[in-house]
Write an enzyme that holds these catalytic residues in place. Structure first.
Site, PDB file in Angstrom:
ATOM      1  N   TYR A 100       1.075  -0.975  -0.212  1.00  0.00           N
ATOM      2  CA  TYR A 100      -0.198   0.170  -0.156  1.00  0.00           C
ATOM      3  C   TYR A 100       1.171   1.298  -0.181  1.00  0.00           C
ATOM      4  O   TYR A 100       1.707   1.553   0.505  1.00  0.00           O
ATOM      5  CB  TYR A 100      -0.775   0.162   1.242  1.00  0.00           C
ATOM      6  CG  TYR A 100      -1.968  -0.914   1.370  1.00  0.00           C
ATOM      7  CD1 TYR A 100      -3.315  -0.421   0.821  1.00  0.00           C
ATOM      8  CD2 TYR A 100      -1.443  -2.234   1.979  1.00  0.00           C
ATOM      9  CE1 TYR A 100      -4.721  -1.949   0.936  1.00  0.00           C
ATOM     10  CE2 TYR A 100      -2.818  -3.300   1.877  1.00  0.00           C
ATOM     11  CZ  TYR A 100      -4.035  -2.902   0.914  1.00  0.00           C
ATOM     12  OH  TYR A 100      -4.788  -4.128   1.475  1.00  0.00           O
TER      13      TYR A 100
ATOM     14  N   HIS B 154     -11.292  -9.627  -2.526  1.00  0.00           N
ATOM     15  CA  HIS B 154      -9.953  -9.394  -2.671  1.00  0.00           C
ATOM     16  C   HIS B 154     -10.245 -10.913  -3.212  1.00  0.00           C
ATOM     17  O   HIS B 154     -11.154 -11.866  -3.770  1.00  0.00           O
ATOM     18  CB  HIS B 154      -8.987 -10.061  -2.172  1.00  0.00           C
ATOM     19  CG  HIS B 154      -8.529  -8.353  -1.720  1.00  0.00           C
ATOM     20  ND1 HIS B 154      -7.374  -8.159  -1.608  1.00  0.00           N
ATOM     21  CD2 HIS B 154      -9.800  -7.141  -1.140  1.00  0.00           C
ATOM     22  CE1 HIS B 154      -7.451  -6.899  -0.888  1.00  0.00           C
ATOM     23  NE2 HIS B 154      -8.875  -6.259  -1.166  1.00  0.00           N
TER      24      HIS B 154
ATOM     25  N   HIS C  33      -4.156  -2.907  -7.941  1.00  0.00           N
ATOM     26  CA  HIS C  33      -5.446  -2.922  -7.679  1.00  0.00           C
ATOM     27  C   HIS C  33      -6.890  -2.283  -6.899  1.00  0.00           C
ATOM     28  O   HIS C  33      -7.895  -2.484  -7.514  1.00  0.00           O
ATOM     29  CB  HIS C  33      -5.324  -3.738  -6.965  1.00  0.00           C
ATOM     30  CG  HIS C  33      -6.136  -5.357  -6.058  1.00  0.00           C
ATOM     31  ND1 HIS C  33      -7.237  -4.171  -4.126  1.00  0.00           N
ATOM     32  CD2 HIS C  33      -7.235  -5.730  -6.218  1.00  0.00           C
ATOM     33  CE1 HIS C  33      -7.992  -5.363  -4.690  1.00  0.00           C
ATOM     34  NE2 HIS C  33      -8.281  -5.657  -5.103  1.00  0.00           N
ATOM     35  N   HIS C  34      -6.566  -1.281  -6.113  1.00  0.00           N
ATOM     36  CA  HIS C  34      -7.663  -0.277  -6.289  1.00  0.00           C
ATOM     37  C   HIS C  34      -6.722   1.433  -5.785  1.00  0.00           C
ATOM     38  O   HIS C  34      -5.587   0.781  -5.374  1.00  0.00           O
ATOM     39  CB  HIS C  34      -8.341  -0.811  -5.109  1.00  0.00           C
ATOM     40  CG  HIS C  34      -7.856  -0.583  -3.082  1.00  0.00           C
ATOM     41  ND1 HIS C  34      -7.472  -2.395  -2.680  1.00  0.00           N
ATOM     42  CD2 HIS C  34      -7.307   0.039  -2.737  1.00  0.00           C
ATOM     43  CE1 HIS C  34      -7.261  -2.026  -1.373  1.00  0.00           C
ATOM     44  NE2 HIS C  34      -6.976  -0.272  -2.139  1.00  0.00           N
TER      45      HIS C  34
ATOM     46  N   HIS D 136     -16.317  -4.403  -3.245  1.00  0.00           N
ATOM     47  CA  HIS D 136     -15.048  -4.342  -2.965  1.00  0.00           C
ATOM     48  C   HIS D 136     -14.613  -5.346  -2.161  1.00  0.00           C
ATOM     49  O   HIS D 136     -15.519  -6.186  -1.366  1.00  0.00           O
ATOM     50  CB  HIS D 136     -14.078  -3.843  -2.845  1.00  0.00           C
ATOM     51  CG  HIS D 136     -12.785  -3.756  -2.303  1.00  0.00           C
ATOM     52  ND1 HIS D 136     -11.829  -3.858  -3.719  1.00  0.00           N
ATOM     53  CD2 HIS D 136     -11.891  -4.008  -1.831  1.00  0.00           C
ATOM     54  CE1 HIS D 136     -10.816  -3.782  -3.793  1.00  0.00           C
ATOM     55  NE2 HIS D 136     -10.673  -3.667  -2.581  1.00  0.00           N
TER      56      HIS D 136
ATOM     57  N   HIS E  24      -3.242   0.140  -3.650  1.00  0.00           N
ATOM     58  CA  HIS E  24      -2.481  -1.126  -3.707  1.00  0.00           C
ATOM     59  C   HIS E  24      -1.655  -2.172  -4.904  1.00  0.00           C
ATOM     60  O   HIS E  24      -2.728  -1.731  -5.861  1.00  0.00           O
ATOM     61  CB  HIS E  24      -4.232  -1.734  -3.156  1.00  0.00           C
ATOM     62  CG  HIS E  24      -3.666  -3.494  -2.865  1.00  0.00           C
ATOM     63  ND1 HIS E  24      -4.845  -3.673  -2.523  1.00  0.00           N
ATOM     64  CD2 HIS E  24      -2.866  -3.651  -2.665  1.00  0.00           C
ATOM     65  CE1 HIS E  24      -4.005  -5.281  -2.038  1.00  0.00           C
ATOM     66  NE2 HIS E  24      -2.555  -5.256  -2.211  1.00  0.00           N
TER      67      HIS E  24
END
Length: 368
Positions: free
Chosen positions: A115, A303, A147-148, A301, A219
């Site tokens: 992150y 994973h 990823h985000h 959201h 991320h």
């Protein structure tokens, strides 16, 4: 109308539910338009809902001959779609001003998850404007790495010295200024496209009550532990001086990332619930928004272990219609769901985020 059996053998469906509306062909394209009931009551058909649909396509370079179906070779693929996501009117933003919040040559570590946090200063000040659209600026080739992205509002008492460098988030040595950035004002996730606010709504910037400093959290997902990656991804915010009727905000609901949230291995189905309690919503909305807030879009959201997500809504102990759901969640297609009708959330309501996971192929505990 065909289907396949467990051996992937293609069979003609005795109940024909697809109807050709029109077809055309030129030197480069073949276009087929067809219709079908959402629920056909045919065991060989899949019902079409608001969940993600994985469309499989294939074609042969020659027309089907008398011998029957031609093998399609490499001309095939898949695409995740949300077929029932309502169309939204796209207001042209080509002539509108914008500013970019992008990382500058961030070295992505050769580890599974990172992150990265970077502080930015909003360049639009002294006069209210509305952000009408946010677009992801993902560095080419890094579509699976990023990823985000989350954008947090920070304390306005900071000074420009916080802009000098980024740092790994949630790290013991990260700058203290990062701790002032707690409120999410925008979120984007892998597979998503740009987010356009409804015509009567915008994200307010430029006033004393609006964010002056924002923290962008990216991320990075690097499961192959690739070395030497340098990233310059971020967000583009398009804005207008023509103000809209309502200001937009973000409400987060679900399970906070913590060591208390874990999933055992070898579980074909495991459900976690995150509760936004009636006491929480009463405290959050009671004084400032006693008439409630209007929800116009939802971003679900999760994973890799995520299989389905449901956002449940309760009022006075009675469950309302689901706020949003995806029973066929695709990790690589995390797109905003625009609600067909805005939903009012009142002080004293209760939101439950129900997350379904599968760890049947894992041998170790999954920390979420």
């Amino acid at each position: 109308d065909y289907f396949t059996d467990e051996n992937r053998v293609l069979k003609k469906d005795p109940q024909q539910d697809y109807h050709l509306e029109y077809a055309m062909e030129n030197s480069t394209h073949t276009i087929l338009a067809f219709s079908r009931e959402l629920h056909t009551c045919d065991t060989n058909d899949k019902s079409i809902t608001e969940s993600t649909v994985r469309v499989i396509w294939a074609y042969h370079h020659k027309d089907m001959g008398e011998a029957g179906k031609n093998y399609h070779g490499s001309n095939r693929g898949t695409k995740s779609l949300r077929l029932l996501n309502p169309e939204r009117e796209e207001v042209s933003s080509a002539s509108l001003p914008y500013f970019d919040l992008t990382n500058k040559d961030v070295p992505v570590p050769d580890k599974d998850t990172t992150y990265w946090c970077q502080m930015f200063k909003i360049p639009v000040q002294h006069e209210k404007h509305h952000v009408t659209k946010v677009e992801p600026l993902i560095q080419k080739g890094h579509e699976n790495l990023v990823h985000h992205i989350l954008l947090y509002q920070c304390s306005s008492n900071l000074n420009d010295s916080v802009l000098d460098y980024g740092h790994e988030c949630y790290h013991p040595n990260m700058p203290d200024s990062f701790l002032t950035c707690e409120t999410v004002i925008f979120a984007w996730a892998i597979g998503g496209e740009g987010f356009t606010y409804p015509p009567h709504v915008g994200l307010s910037i430029g006033t004393a009550a609006d964010p002056l400093f924002v923290l962008m959290e990216v991320h990075y997902d690097n499961p192959s532990f690739t070395e030497g990656l340098i990233d310059n991804s971020g967000l583009r915010l398009i804005y207008t001086p023509v103000l809209r009727k309502y200001d937009a905000g973000v409400i987060e609901a679900g399970l906070w990332v913590s060591l208390f949230h874990n999933i055992p291995p070898g579980m074909p189905e495991f459900v976690s619930e995150g509760h936004c309690t009636l006491e929480c919503l009463e405290e959050a909305l009671g004084a400032e928004r006693p008439s409630g807030i209007q929800v116009f879009a939802v971003l679900l959201h999760a994973h890799l272990a995520g299989r389905a997500i449901r956002m449940r809504h309760f009022r006075n102990g009675e469950e309302q219609k689901l706020l949003a759901y995806d029973d066929e969640f695709d990790f690589n297609f995390q797109e905003f769901q625009y609600l067909k009708e805005e939903r009012t959330i009142l002080p004293g309501d209760n939101l439950v985020t129900e997350c379904h996971y599968s760890t049947v192929d894992r041998i170790r505990m999954t920390w979420v």
